[in-house]
Design an enzyme around this catalytic site. Structure first.
Site, PDB file in Angstrom:
ATOM      1  CG  ASN A 111      -0.277  -0.039   2.837  1.00  0.00           C
ATOM      2  OD1 ASN A 111       0.945   0.590   3.085  1.00  0.00           O
ATOM      3  ND2 ASN A 111      -0.750  -0.301   3.617  1.00  0.00           N
TER       4      ASN A 111
ATOM      5  CG  HIS B 157      41.942  10.704 -12.102  1.00  0.00           C
ATOM      6  ND1 HIS B 157      42.294  11.874 -11.338  1.00  0.00           N
ATOM      7  CD2 HIS B 157      40.987  10.001 -11.952  1.00  0.00           C
ATOM      8  CE1 HIS B 157      40.528  10.909 -10.435  1.00  0.00           C
ATOM      9  NE2 HIS B 157      39.685  10.392 -11.340  1.00  0.00           N
TER      10      HIS B 157
ATOM     11  CD  GLN C 199      -4.879  -6.470 -15.756  1.00  0.00           C
ATOM     12  OE1 GLN C 199      -4.744  -5.722 -15.115  1.00  0.00           O
ATOM     13  NE2 GLN C 199      -5.290  -7.572 -15.400  1.00  0.00           N
TER      14      GLN C 199
ATOM     15  CD  GLU D  66       1.175  -3.859 -14.560  1.00  0.00           C
ATOM     16  OE1 GLU D  66      -0.477  -3.259 -15.199  1.00  0.00           O
ATOM     17  OE2 GLU D  66       0.890  -4.545 -14.332  1.00  0.00           O
ATOM     18  CG  HIS D  67      -1.023  -6.435 -19.135  1.00  0.00           C
ATOM     19  ND1 HIS D  67      -1.967  -5.396 -17.601  1.00  0.00           N
ATOM     20  CD2 HIS D  67      -0.374  -7.028 -17.721  1.00  0.00           C
ATOM     21  CE1 HIS D  67      -1.536  -5.863 -16.348  1.00  0.00           C
ATOM     22  NE2 HIS D  67      -0.214  -7.210 -16.613  1.00  0.00           N
TER      23      HIS D  67
ATOM     24  CB  SER E 299      -3.988  -3.289 -13.204  1.00  0.00           C
ATOM     25  OG  SER E 299      -3.370  -3.909 -13.776  1.00  0.00           O
TER      26      SER E 299
ATOM     27  CG  ASP F 281      -2.630 -11.640 -14.517  1.00  0.00           C
ATOM     28  OD1 ASP F 281      -1.476 -10.828 -15.011  1.00  0.00           O
ATOM     29  OD2 ASP F 281      -3.423 -10.722 -14.840  1.00  0.00           O
TER      30      ASP F 281
ATOM     31  CG  HIS G  70      -6.099  -6.044 -10.815  1.00  0.00           C
ATOM     32  ND1 HIS G  70      -5.539  -7.181  -9.829  1.00  0.00           N
ATOM     33  CD2 HIS G  70      -5.739  -6.256 -11.441  1.00  0.00           C
ATOM     34  CE1 HIS G  70      -5.000  -7.763 -10.387  1.00  0.00           C
ATOM     35  NE2 HIS G  70      -5.166  -7.967 -11.436  1.00  0.00           N
TER      36      HIS G  70
END
Lengths: 434, 434
Positions: free
Chosen positions: B219, B425, B264, B332-333, B242, B366, B267
């Protein structure tokens, strides 16, 4: 007399673990005041675009820009910087760029896929980022090598548009930086810096294109701005002070090792240079070299401050203990200045880059050996990697189910989805069961 | 009547770009109040260890823990959960775990090196992370599939110790989650959650080991805590709501597509489900399916809220335009429910996962297709990748210069270092010139 006092630790001491922890402690606590000021700049640029960028640039960089078109450094300016470079510098820069590119080519990740017996195909598709913003600091920390190290992997990855921002306080440009940008393949460059440049790259303005990711080092305002725009765009790591850990078996010239320690210490007062050896006489010899060489260094004050506050000489009983200590430190740079560096290297689990053998000065890696000099600091090598081509590529999973695959997988998915009370998931899968 | 009203957009409209931008807008503005509360918890756990963890756990999770030893869920408890699972669930979970593992094996990155003509060796060494913390939410969002997806790639990478934390409010455990942890190879598990669990994993307590990286969803308190401990430890991405984008040529069963959108949308109210088609009649048919099917769904209220506020049906002139829109969304998908998904896939530059063909329901990915279901959300597929084995491996650069290599590279480094006024250096490199 060099006036430097460097800590001596012994890994056999009962309280060595705590001493080491204290030595490494580096708390870059988030300054809420800076965060508020940066948030205000980000919001202003997001709302007011070019006007806000011009306003901050005129104020912070003492410029007198009237029109947004003046923000861009034309490609011809970069090209002229390159063409006007003295031959020796041009050759060195070109050689470094070529070597960085050759190494980077080895890092490219490629797409793959495989087919299952029922005809289902699974895979992973690789694509480059569309566009990347490269932040280059102005003033004393403007390093052309840093331009090469950030820009070349992006171009090797296939990034379409690489946009450099570099502040030019009082309108002064750094010709080496512009030349490096030219040969590294930077597509466009803008003479802006600070949080306002990060905001412009993250949100875009009428003049400055929004990018997908912002990389490159900067001061606390730039670092804070990068953290705050993360999510809107990708960012690279936030770098802490530079570090070197040298493990030496006592057979390397002590002057070489002292100078290797100096080469990180000269970066800044908070840089950390540590030497570990199983040879107490050698530690004393290096300390003597430090005293002798320090007064000859241009940046003696910075080196002295760094070695006095954060440096250490650590005695260990044997080199196996040295690798244990190295794995706790997880150093950005690790020199294995020993007869058999491969054997020690095999025991190292955490380090940004490992410089193997007496001839491999860390400084070679900073400029031209090939691997990237942007490396995880402050023990973050426990979980992160050098900047590389893979930071400019991304992966997409591919799933192409045959009818038979959808049938067998659908049954599995249905059981699991119902176990999670996600009925739409279950029914979506069940539709494809024969 | 389903009471859902879903937006209709047309990619040919003059102001489509702005409409799309508004549709995608998702501002998870950082809540300073939450940040302050989380900072206090982090500081408390860092200072007071187990005592602070017990205090917060008793308070937030309504527990009555008296001794820190009660925090651990013994391995036997995980094993018992697995052994007591109904056969059908056990088979489904095992099949899913096996497929996720097989796919993950393809992702492993390997060390490499090459030798140059003068004997200098350059390379890249791969090591797994020593230890990883896996956050698993308690209550309604406790998904065993998520345990598999986070744990298995870590174990495939070779992570030494994988530590799961999962809150058990009122002492109630989720047996499917514990069973999944058992077969995924979780090494130790603690019944703690919230910011206090993230703090314990980041700093370590007497009972809970500090880890190198923390992954897994949570969360807003968990997400904020992860952001704040980043640097001390690595973290995975911070997930937004999602999303699914379906591109369909109008030849898939409209009920299937409606259910894919639901899968989706169910969700959470902020989830985003979008359908694009070049067939206006098909868009209408899917809308009709939505109306018909919605009343039959267990999570109808969530689906309705999600589709009404963030869903959309987008008409395009042809499927090439659909891929352009998809590249702006960077979903996302992405389902390519079309006759020739390969052809469309080739045009997609940004997506977390692509589900190709009419049979590949997103829900299969999934649970059990193989690729990870932890994917970049909120357009971050423009610059980031699915969770994978590579997130639990890291790279170390190797440089081993021959005497000849140190000579030629030293000359280059010297010129560049002096160009940057870094004399230590330069001198460190010059010592190795013959």
């Amino acid at each position: 007399m060099s006036n430097v006092t460097i800590k001596h630790l012994n890994a056999s001491d009962a309280n060595f673990s705590q001493q080491l922890k204290d030595l490494l402690a580096w708390d870059e606590s988030d300054d809420l005041d800076i965060q508020q000021r940066v948030l205000a700049i980000l919001a202003d640029v997001r709302s007011n675009g070019d006007a806000a960028v011009i306003n901050y640039t005129n104020r912070f960089d003492h410029r007198a820009i009237a029109d947004a078109s003046e923000l861009e450094l034309p490609k011809a300016t970069l090209q002229a910087a390159w063409e006007n470079l003295p031959a020796e510098q041009a050759h060195a820069l070109q050689t470094a760029a070529d070597r960085v590119r050759t190494y980077a080519e080895h890092q490219k990740i490629a797409s793959w896929q495989y087919e299952e017996a029922d005809g289902t195909v699974l895979g992973q598709k690789i694509t480059p980022l569309d566009s990347v913003g490269l932040y280059v600091p102005g003033g004393k920390a403007a390093y052309p090598s840093s331009v090469l190290m950030n820009a070349i992997p992006a171009k090797v990855a296939g990034v379409g548009e690489l946009i450099m921002v570099v502040p030019t306080p009082n309108g002064e440009t750094n010709e080496l930086v512009l030349a490096a940008a030219y040969i590294a393949g930077v597509d466009r460059a803008f003479s802006i810096g600070g949080a306002q440049a990060v905001a412009a790259l993250a949100y875009g303005t009428a003049t400055i294109p929004a990018v997908a990711k912002i990389v490159g080092p900067g001061n606390i305002y730039v670092a804070t701005a990068k953290k705050l725009v993360f999510g809107q765009v990708g960012i690279d790591m936030i770098a802490g002070p530079s570090e070197i850990l040298v493990i030496c078996d006592g057979k390397t010239n002590p002057d070489w090792i002292a100078m290797d320690l100096f080469s990180q210490a000269e970066h800044d007062e908070n840089a950390q240079a540590i030497l570990i050896s199983d040879d107490g006489d050698f530690l004393a010899a290096v300390e003597q070299s430090i005293h002798t060489l320090l007064p000859t260094m241009e940046r003696a004050d910075i080196i002295r401050a760094s070695l006095s506050t954060r440096g250490a000489l650590i005695k260990v009983d044997n080199l196996d203990v040295a690798t244990d200590v190295a794995n706790v430190i997880a150093p950005e740079h690790l020199e294995l200045s020993v007869a058999d560096p491969e054997a020690l290297c095999a025991k190292i689990r955490h380090a940004g880059a490992i410089f193997m053998g007496r001839y491999t000065a860390e400084a070679l890696g900073d400029y031209c050996a090939g691997p990237n000099h942007v490396l995880p600091t402050s023990s973050t090598a426990r979980f992160s990697s050098p900047l590389g081509v893979y930071d400019f590529q991304k992966r997409t999973s591919l799933i192409n189910c045959s009818a038979a695959g959808a049938d067998s997988l659908g049954k599995i998915a249905s059981v699991l989805a119902r176990g999670e009370s996600l009925t739409a998931h279950a029914r979506s899968a069940e539709y494809r069961i024969k």
